[in-house]
Design an enzyme around this catalytic site. Structure first.
Site, PDB file in Angstrom:
ATOM      1  N   GLY A   1      52.811  36.252  58.754  1.00  8.45           N
ATOM      2  CA  GLY A   1      53.257  35.247  57.784  1.00  8.45           C
ATOM      3  C   GLY A   1      52.762  35.539  56.381  1.00  8.45           C
ATOM      4  O   GLY A   1      52.266  34.647  55.681  1.00  8.45           O
TER       5      GLY A   1
ATOM      6  N   SER B   1      43.311  24.784  60.631  1.00  4.96           N
ATOM      7  CA  SER B   1      43.554  23.727  59.630  1.00  4.96           C
ATOM      8  C   SER B   1      42.544  22.602  59.806  1.00  4.96           C
ATOM      9  O   SER B   1      42.054  22.358  60.925  1.00  4.96           O
ATOM     10  CB  SER B   1      44.968  23.174  59.841  1.00  4.96           C
ATOM     11  OG  SER B   1      45.147  21.994  59.087  1.00  4.96           O
TER      12      SER B   1
ATOM     13  N   ILE C   1      46.443  22.787  50.674  1.00  7.78           N
ATOM     14  CA  ILE C   1      46.564  23.951  49.784  1.00  7.78           C
ATOM     15  C   ILE C   1      47.974  23.955  49.194  1.00  7.78           C
ATOM     16  O   ILE C   1      48.951  23.672  49.910  1.00  7.78           O
ATOM     17  CB  ILE C   1      46.319  25.272  50.565  1.00  7.78           C
ATOM     18  CG1 ILE C   1      44.997  25.219  51.364  1.00  7.78           C
ATOM     19  CG2 ILE C   1      46.357  26.480  49.634  1.00  7.78           C
ATOM     20  CD1 ILE C   1      43.728  25.105  50.557  1.00  7.78           C
TER      21      ILE C   1
ATOM     22  N   TYR D   1      51.054  19.692  65.418  1.00  7.85           N
ATOM     23  CA  TYR D   1      50.360  20.651  64.536  1.00  7.85           C
ATOM     24  C   TYR D   1      48.843  20.612  64.778  1.00  7.85           C
ATOM     25  O   TYR D   1      48.198  21.652  64.903  1.00  7.85           O
ATOM     26  CB  TYR D   1      50.700  20.298  63.089  1.00  7.85           C
ATOM     27  CG  TYR D   1      50.139  21.236  62.049  1.00  7.85           C
ATOM     28  CD1 TYR D   1      50.764  22.452  61.762  1.00  7.85           C
ATOM     29  CD2 TYR D   1      49.003  20.897  61.329  1.00  7.85           C
ATOM     30  CE1 TYR D   1      50.265  23.296  60.782  1.00  7.85           C
ATOM     31  CE2 TYR D   1      48.492  21.743  60.350  1.00  7.85           C
ATOM     32  CZ  TYR D   1      49.126  22.936  60.076  1.00  7.85           C
ATOM     33  OH  TYR D   1      48.613  23.784  59.108  1.00  7.85           O
TER      34      TYR D   1
HETATM   35  N1  LIG Z   1      49.297  24.904  52.977  1.00  3.05           N
HETATM   36  C1  LIG Z   1      48.364  24.143  53.535  1.00  3.05           C
HETATM   37  O1  LIG Z   1      47.976  23.087  53.006  1.00  3.05           O
HETATM   38  C2  LIG Z   1      47.718  24.579  54.820  1.00  3.05           C
HETATM   39  C3  LIG Z   1      46.615  23.830  55.288  1.00  3.05           C
HETATM   40  C4  LIG Z   1      45.992  24.198  56.458  1.00  3.05           C
HETATM   41  C5  LIG Z   1      46.447  25.287  57.164  1.00  3.05           C
HETATM   42  N2  LIG Z   1      47.516  25.998  56.720  1.00  3.05           N
HETATM   43  C6  LIG Z   1      47.957  27.122  57.532  1.00  3.05           C
HETATM   44  O2  LIG Z   1      47.978  28.295  56.745  1.00  3.05           O
HETATM   45  C7  LIG Z   1      48.990  29.177  57.220  1.00  3.05           C
HETATM   46  C8  LIG Z   1      49.895  29.570  56.060  1.00  3.05           C
HETATM   47  O3  LIG Z   1      50.454  28.387  55.526  1.00  3.05           O
HETATM   48  P1  LIG Z   1      51.249  28.338  54.139  1.00  3.05           P
HETATM   49  O4  LIG Z   1      50.971  27.027  53.554  1.00  3.05           O
HETATM   50  O5  LIG Z   1      51.015  29.580  53.369  1.00  3.05           O
HETATM   51  O6  LIG Z   1      52.746  28.295  54.727  1.00  3.05           O
HETATM   52  P2  LIG Z   1      54.138  28.776  54.103  1.00  3.05           P
HETATM   53  O7  LIG Z   1      54.046  28.937  52.624  1.00  3.05           O
HETATM   54  O8  LIG Z   1      55.143  27.843  54.668  1.00  3.05           O
HETATM   55  O9  LIG Z   1      54.329  30.242  54.745  1.00  3.05           O
HETATM   56  C9  LIG Z   1      54.434  30.372  56.133  1.00  3.05           C
HETATM   57  C10 LIG Z   1      54.466  31.838  56.487  1.00  3.05           C
HETATM   58  O10 LIG Z   1      54.530  31.947  57.924  1.00  3.05           O
HETATM   59  C11 LIG Z   1      55.655  32.771  58.259  1.00  3.05           C
HETATM   60  N3  LIG Z   1      56.180  32.385  59.556  1.00  3.05           N
HETATM   61  C12 LIG Z   1      56.567  31.161  59.982  1.00  3.05           C
HETATM   62  N4  LIG Z   1      57.014  31.217  61.249  1.00  3.05           N
HETATM   63  C13 LIG Z   1      56.915  32.521  61.624  1.00  3.05           C
HETATM   64  C14 LIG Z   1      57.231  33.226  62.809  1.00  3.05           C
HETATM   65  N5  LIG Z   1      57.725  32.613  63.892  1.00  3.05           N
HETATM   66  N6  LIG Z   1      56.998  34.563  62.845  1.00  3.05           N
HETATM   67  C15 LIG Z   1      56.497  35.214  61.776  1.00  3.05           C
HETATM   68  N7  LIG Z   1      56.175  34.596  60.626  1.00  3.05           N
HETATM   69  C16 LIG Z   1      56.382  33.265  60.561  1.00  3.05           C
HETATM   70  C17 LIG Z   1      56.644  32.569  57.138  1.00  3.05           C
HETATM   71  O11 LIG Z   1      57.567  33.666  57.128  1.00  3.05           O
HETATM   72  P3  LIG Z   1      59.020  33.516  56.404  1.00  3.05           P
HETATM   73  O12 LIG Z   1      58.729  33.482  54.926  1.00  3.05           O
HETATM   74  O13 LIG Z   1      59.782  34.730  56.807  1.00  3.05           O
HETATM   75  O14 LIG Z   1      59.586  32.229  56.899  1.00  3.05           O
HETATM   76  C18 LIG Z   1      55.697  32.555  55.935  1.00  3.05           C
HETATM   77  O15 LIG Z   1      55.318  33.875  55.589  1.00  3.05           O
HETATM   78  C19 LIG Z   1      49.707  28.424  58.337  1.00  3.05           C
HETATM   79  O16 LIG Z   1      49.190  28.816  59.583  1.00  3.05           O
HETATM   80  C20 LIG Z   1      49.363  26.976  58.059  1.00  3.05           C
HETATM   81  O17 LIG Z   1      49.414  26.198  59.217  1.00  3.05           O
HETATM   82  C21 LIG Z   1      48.169  25.662  55.560  1.00  3.05           C
END
Ligand SMILES: NC(=O)c1ccc[n+]([C@@H]2O[C@H](COP(=O)([O-])OP(=O)(O)OC[C@H]3O[C@@H](n4cnc5c(N)ncnc54)[C@H](OP(=O)(O)O)[C@@H]3O)[C@@H](O)[C@H]2O)c1
Length: 247
Positions: free
Chosen positions: A16, A146, A192, A159
Site C-alpha cells: 500500500g 491503529s 493522520i 477495522y
Molecule cells: N490515515 C490514518 O489516520 C490512519 C490511522 C491509523 C492507521 N492507519 C493505517 O495506515 C495504513 C495506511 O493508511 P493511509 O491513511 O495511508 O491509507 P490510504 O491513503 O487510503 O492508502 C491506502 C493504501 O493501501 C493500498 N491498498 C488498499 N487495499 C489494498 C489491497 N487489497 N492490496 C494492496 N494494496 C492495497 C492502497 O492502494 P491503491 O492506491 O492501489 O488503492 C493505498 O496504497 C492503513 O493500514 C491504515 O489502516 C491510517
C-alpha cells in the site's frame, strides 16, 4: 550481534505504498539508499509518483502491484522479487482499508472486506517473506496497526478488530523469530492526514487530540524508519503509538 548488510544494499517491500502513509514510508526508507518495492492495488499512476519520490532522494525502486488479499498473487510477486534481488530485508505491512458503520448496519461483506485486507493481507504477504528472512537470519517487519486497534472506535468494529488482530500477530510472531535476528513491531497511528481521513471533520477531531492537530504521514514514517535501523535491533514485539496523545 549478527552482521547485516549496509543500508544501501537493503531491499524493502512496502504494501500500500502508492499513497498516504505508505508513500511517506517508501520515501523515508529510501533516504538511506535502500531499494524500495512499491506495492499497490489499483493506483498505478500514484505508485509511479511514489517511485519518483524514491528516486528524488537518490535511491531506486520498482512497482509491485498485487492485491494483498490474493495469496497466490502475493506469493508470486515475492518470488519475482527473490529472482531479481535475492533478498527482502524489510517488510512494512501498510496496506489497509476502512469501511465504517455501526455494527447493527454491518453486513458480512463489510466485515470480511476489512478483515481480509488488513489482517489476512498481513498473513498472505508475511508468510513467504518470513521464510526468506529466516534463511538470511536477518529482517525487520513493521505492521501498521491503529489506535483503533488499541482502544476500539465506535463505528469501526471491523477495522478495530482487524487492527487489534494485527497487534496480537505482531507480538506472537516476534516471539517465534527473535532468535533469528528478525524483529517484528507494530506502529499505531492515530488520526493522520491522508485519503483515509479526508472525509472526517478535521477541526472537530483536532479538538479531541491532546496535541491539538492531526498527524502527518511523515511522522509515522520516521518511526518506521527508526524501527528498521540497526540501532533498533533489540526492540521487538512492541507497539509504538504515533497519535498526538489520544491513547
Ligand atoms: N490515515 C490514518 O489516520 C490512519 C490511522 C491509523 C492507521 N492507519 C493505517 O495506515 C495504513 C495506511 O493508511 P493511509 O491513511 O495511508 O491509507 P490510504 O491513503 O487510503 O492508502 C491506502 C493504501 O493501501 C493500498 N491498498 C488498499 N487495499 C489494498 C489491497 N487489497 N492490496 C494492496 N494494496 C492495497 C492502497 O492502494 P491503491 O492506491 O492501489 O488503492 C493505498 O496504497 C492503513 O493500514 C491504515 O489502516 C491510517
Amino acid at each position: 550481534m549478527t552482521s547485516r548488510p549496509s543500508l544501501s544494499q537493503e531491499v524493502a517491500l512496502i504494501t500500500g505504498a502508492s499513497r498516504g502513509i505508505g508513500r511517506a514510508i517508501a520515501t523515508s526508507l529510501a533516504n538511506s539508499g535502500r531499494f524500495i518495492y512499491i506495492n499497490y492495488q489499483s493506483s498505478e499512476k500514484a505508485a509511479m509518483t511514489t517511485l519518483e519520490a524514491v528516486k528524488k532522494v537518490g535511491s531506486d525502486g520498482a512497482l509491485l502491484g498485487f492485491d494483498v488479499t490474493d495469496q497466490q498473487a502475493a506469493e508470486s510477486a515475492i518470488a519475482g522479487v527473490m529472482k531479481d534481488k535475492g533478498r527482502i530485508d524489510i517488510l512494512v505491512n501498510n496496506a489497509g482499508i476502512s469501511d465504517d458503520m455501526l455494527m447493527v448496519w454491518m453486513k458480512s461483506e463489510n466485515w470480511h472486506r476489512v478483515i481480509d485486507t488488513n489482517l489476512t493481507g498481513f498473513y498472505n504477504v508475511t508468510k513467504p517473506v518470513v521464510k526468506i528472512m529466516l534463511s538470511k537470519r536477518h529482517g525487520r517487519i513493521i505492521n501498521i496497526t491503529s489506535a483503533s486497534g488499541q482502544m476500539g472506535q465506535a463505528g469501526q468494529v471491523n477495522y478495530s478488530a482487524s487492527k487489534a488482530g494485527l497487534i496480537g500477530a505482531t507480538m506472537a510472531l516476534s516471539r517465534e523469530i527473535a532468535k533469528r535476528n528478525i524483529t517484528v513491531n507494530a506502529v499505531a497511528p492515530g488520526f493522520i492526514e491522508t485519503d483515509m481521513t479526508k472525509s472526517l471533520p478535521k477541526d472537530q477531531i483536532a479538538r479531541t487530540v491532546p496535541a491539538g492537530r492531526l498527524g502527518k504521514p511523515e511522522e509515522v514514517a520516521a518511526a518506521v524508519t527508526f524501527l528498521c535501523s540497526p540501532e533498533a535491533g533489540y526492540i521487538t514485539g512492541q507497539v509504538l503509538g504515533i497519535n498526538g496523545g489520544i491513547c
